[in-house]
Design a protein around this motif. Structure first.
Motif, short mmCIF file in Angstrom:
data_model
loop_
_atom_site.label_atom_id
_atom_site.label_comp_id
_atom_site.label_asym_id
_atom_site.label_seq_id
_atom_site.Cartn_x
_atom_site.Cartn_y
_atom_site.Cartn_z
N PHE A 123 -22.93 8.28 -18.97
CA PHE A 123 -22.21 8.74 -17.77
C PHE A 123 -21.46 7.54 -17.20
CE2 PHE A 123 -25.95 11.22 -18.54
CZ PHE A 123 -25.50 12.53 -18.44
N LEU A 124 -20.14 7.69 -17.04
CA LEU A 124 -19.29 6.57 -16.64
C LEU A 124 -18.58 6.90 -15.34
CD1 LEU A 124 -17.06 4.50 -19.03
CD2 LEU A 124 -16.15 5.26 -16.84
N ASP A 125 -18.53 5.90 -14.47
CA ASP A 125 -17.86 6.08 -13.18
C ASP A 125 -17.13 4.81 -12.80
OD1 ASP A 125 -17.16 7.41 -10.77
OD2 ASP A 125 -18.72 6.32 -9.71
N GLY A 126 -15.97 4.96 -12.18
CA GLY A 126 -15.26 3.84 -11.59
C GLY A 126 -15.25 4.00 -10.09
N SER A 127 -15.24 2.89 -9.37
CA SER A 127 -15.24 2.97 -7.91
C SER A 127 -14.48 1.79 -7.35
CB SER A 127 -16.67 2.98 -7.38
OG SER A 127 -16.69 3.28 -5.99
N ARG A 128 -14.03 1.94 -6.10
CA ARG A 128 -13.28 0.86 -5.46
C ARG A 128 -13.56 0.89 -3.97
NH1 ARG A 128 -8.58 4.75 -5.29
NH2 ARG A 128 -8.42 5.09 -3.04
N LYS A 129 -13.40 -0.28 -3.34
CA LYS A 129 -13.40 -0.40 -1.88
C LYS A 129 -12.17 -1.24 -1.54
CE LYS A 129 -17.36 -0.47 0.29
NZ LYS A 129 -18.66 -0.90 0.87
N THR A 130 -11.35 -0.74 -0.62
CA THR A 130 -10.08 -1.41 -0.33
C THR A 130 -9.97 -1.77 1.15
OG1 THR A 130 -9.03 0.77 -0.06
CG2 THR A 130 -8.89 -0.26 -2.23
N TYR A 131 -9.25 -2.85 1.41
CA TYR A 131 -9.17 -3.40 2.76
C TYR A 131 -7.78 -3.95 3.03
CZ TYR A 131 -14.06 -3.84 1.28
OH TYR A 131 -15.31 -3.61 0.74
N LYS A 132 -7.31 -3.78 4.26
CA LYS A 132 -6.11 -4.50 4.68
C LYS A 132 -6.56 -5.80 5.33
CE LYS A 132 -1.91 -4.47 7.41
NZ LYS A 132 -1.01 -3.76 8.36
N ILE A 133 -6.03 -6.91 4.83
CA ILE A 133 -6.43 -8.24 5.30
C ILE A 133 -5.48 -8.77 6.36
CG2 ILE A 133 -6.88 -10.62 4.56
CD1 ILE A 133 -8.86 -8.47 3.57
N GLY A 134 -4.20 -8.40 6.25
CA GLY A 134 -3.20 -8.89 7.19
C GLY A 134 -1.82 -8.54 6.68
N ASP A 135 -0.81 -9.22 7.20
CA ASP A 135 0.58 -9.01 6.78
C ASP A 135 1.22 -10.36 6.49
OD1 ASP A 135 1.08 -5.99 7.38
OD2 ASP A 135 0.15 -6.76 9.22
N ILE A 136 2.24 -10.33 5.64
CA ILE A 136 2.99 -11.56 5.37
C ILE A 136 4.48 -11.30 5.56
CG2 ILE A 136 1.31 -12.56 3.77
CD1 ILE A 136 3.08 -11.61 1.45
N ILE A 137 5.22 -12.37 5.88
CA ILE A 137 6.67 -12.36 5.81
C ILE A 137 7.04 -13.24 4.63
CG2 ILE A 137 8.82 -12.97 6.96
CD1 ILE A 137 7.52 -12.43 9.62
N THR A 138 7.64 -12.64 3.62
CA THR A 138 7.97 -13.38 2.41
C THR A 138 9.24 -14.20 2.63
OG1 THR A 138 9.30 -11.57 1.51
CG2 THR A 138 6.94 -11.55 1.01
N THR A 139 9.55 -15.06 1.67
CA THR A 139 10.73 -15.92 1.79
C THR A 139 12.02 -15.11 1.70
OG1 THR A 139 10.57 -16.36 -0.59
CG2 THR A 139 9.58 -17.98 0.90
N ASP A 140 11.97 -13.86 1.19
CA ASP A 140 13.16 -13.00 1.18
C ASP A 140 13.10 -11.96 2.32
OD1 ASP A 140 11.09 -11.59 0.08
OD2 ASP A 140 12.29 -10.62 -1.48
#
Length: 358
Positions: A66-83
């Motif tokens: 029996f096989l399962d995949g799982s994830r936990k996701t989070y927003k860490i912050g925001d960035i302003i890129t060089t473009d």
């Protein structure tokens, strides 16, 4: 200043450390089969029938893994890129686990693999990204190893950059499942017709390149599905209408569909009621969707009906014990997959510790 902020700043990228939050409470995936189109020219099995078929459970199940995949996701912050892009930084814990049921009927961990991932927007120049990746992975190596990956956002396809990053993490999770399965089949020769593997979820989004033969003794079992699909039944009738009328042990015919995207696979899908209708709260509780990858030998004639019946009877045999009272999805959840999911999730770092790494 955090390690992340310090390393990004050296490359001219501004990092805003906003309130960290778990995205699993905010991001709701659509039904995996929301865009599925069945080929209803013919039933995709050797002894076709029109609406439903009654089956009885086996004493023993042909499923051993029996096989399962799982994830936990989070927003860490925001960035302003060089473009001058204002985009989120998303992190995640992803994993894949497989359990085995031994001859003594006891479940045990067979294999488990985990990754911690930080997702950065792909407009960062390649040279800068590689330097950031090396610096961050080195900085976190002694504490908690982190892999740095890119995600892209297409405003014609994605509704929000955050969801695009979560989708990229989900794909990486699927890759872990394929790698684990490939190792089981190609290296360990673990699967056979009387030692099959059940994957939690749909087979259609396993996008990594793979040998179709690895799915010979594998089925996908989905706890949720799109009840509004049309094109299966006559006219514009929703599939949920027919499924709501299934009695315990009844299955639908096998329907054929082709996956879309870069990799095309043909899949046979059918539905099975594994709970008595009086034991559940709504008409579609207790109905699962089952999928099997079609190999070259199946394309013309479809699947052998005896095989589909044997798989279905085995799934009926897996209906007890249940995780009633421990998981609100109990009616559509097979207990061995529930245990596999728990083993995997228990390997994750706590939310507060993980988010504060950054």
């Amino acid at each position: 200043m955090s390690k992340l902020s310090e390393i990004l700043q050296k490359k001219g990228i501004i990092f805003y450390q906003a309130d960290r939050l778990s995205l699993d409470n905010y991001y709701f995936e659509p039904f995996q089969d929301s865009n599925e189109v069945f080929d209803n020219d013919k039933i995709f099995e050797t002894r076709p029938f029109e609406i439903k078929k009654k089956l009885e459970p086996f004493g023993d199940s042909i499923f051993k893994f029996f096989l399962d995949g799982s994830r936990k996701t989070y927003k860490i912050g925001d960035i302003i890129t060089t473009d001058n892009k204002f985009v989120p930084v998303v992190a995640g814990q992803i994993g894949s686990a497989c359990c085995i049921r031994g001859d003594n009927r006891k479940m045990a961990k067979y294999e488990l693999t985990r990754r911690n991932v930080l997702m950065l927007f792909d407009s960062i120049q390649d040279d800068d990204f590689e330097a950031i990746k090396k610096s961050l992975e080195t900085a976190y190596q002694r504490q908690v190893p982190i892999n740095i990956e890119k995600y892209s956002f297409d405003k014609m396809r994605d509704d929000a950059p955050t969801n695009a990053a979560v989708a990229a993490l989900h794909k990486l999770m699927g890759d872990l499942e394929i790698n684990l399965l490939t190792n089981m089949v190609m290296q360990k020769k673990a699967l056979s017709t009387d030692a099959m593997l059940a994957i939690d979820g749909s087979l259609q989004f396993l996008t990594q390149k793979f040998e179709p033969a690895i799915f010979y003794n594998v089925v996908g079992i989905s706890k949720s599905f799109n009840p509004n699909l049309t094109g299966v039944l006559k006219g514009k009738t929703h599939i949920g209408v027919a499924l709501s009328k299934l009695e315990f042990g009844e299955r639908t015919p096998v329907y054929k569909y082709d996956t879309t995207g870069a990799r095309r696979n043909t899949i046979g899908a059918w539905y099975l009621r594994i709970r008595e209708r009086n034991d559940v709260r709504n008409p579609l509780e207790g109905v699962v969707k089952i999928e099997k990858m079609a190999l070259e030998e199946n394309i013309e004639r479809g699947f052998e009906s005896d095989l589909i019946d044997n798989i279905s009877r085995s799934i009926l045999s897996e209906r007890n014990p249940t995780c009633h009272g421990k998981d609100n999805r109990w009616a559509n959840h097979l207990y061995p997959i529930y245990l596999t999911e728990n083993i995997l999730k228990s390997s994750f770092i706590s939310d507060s510790f993980f988010m504060n790494l950054f």
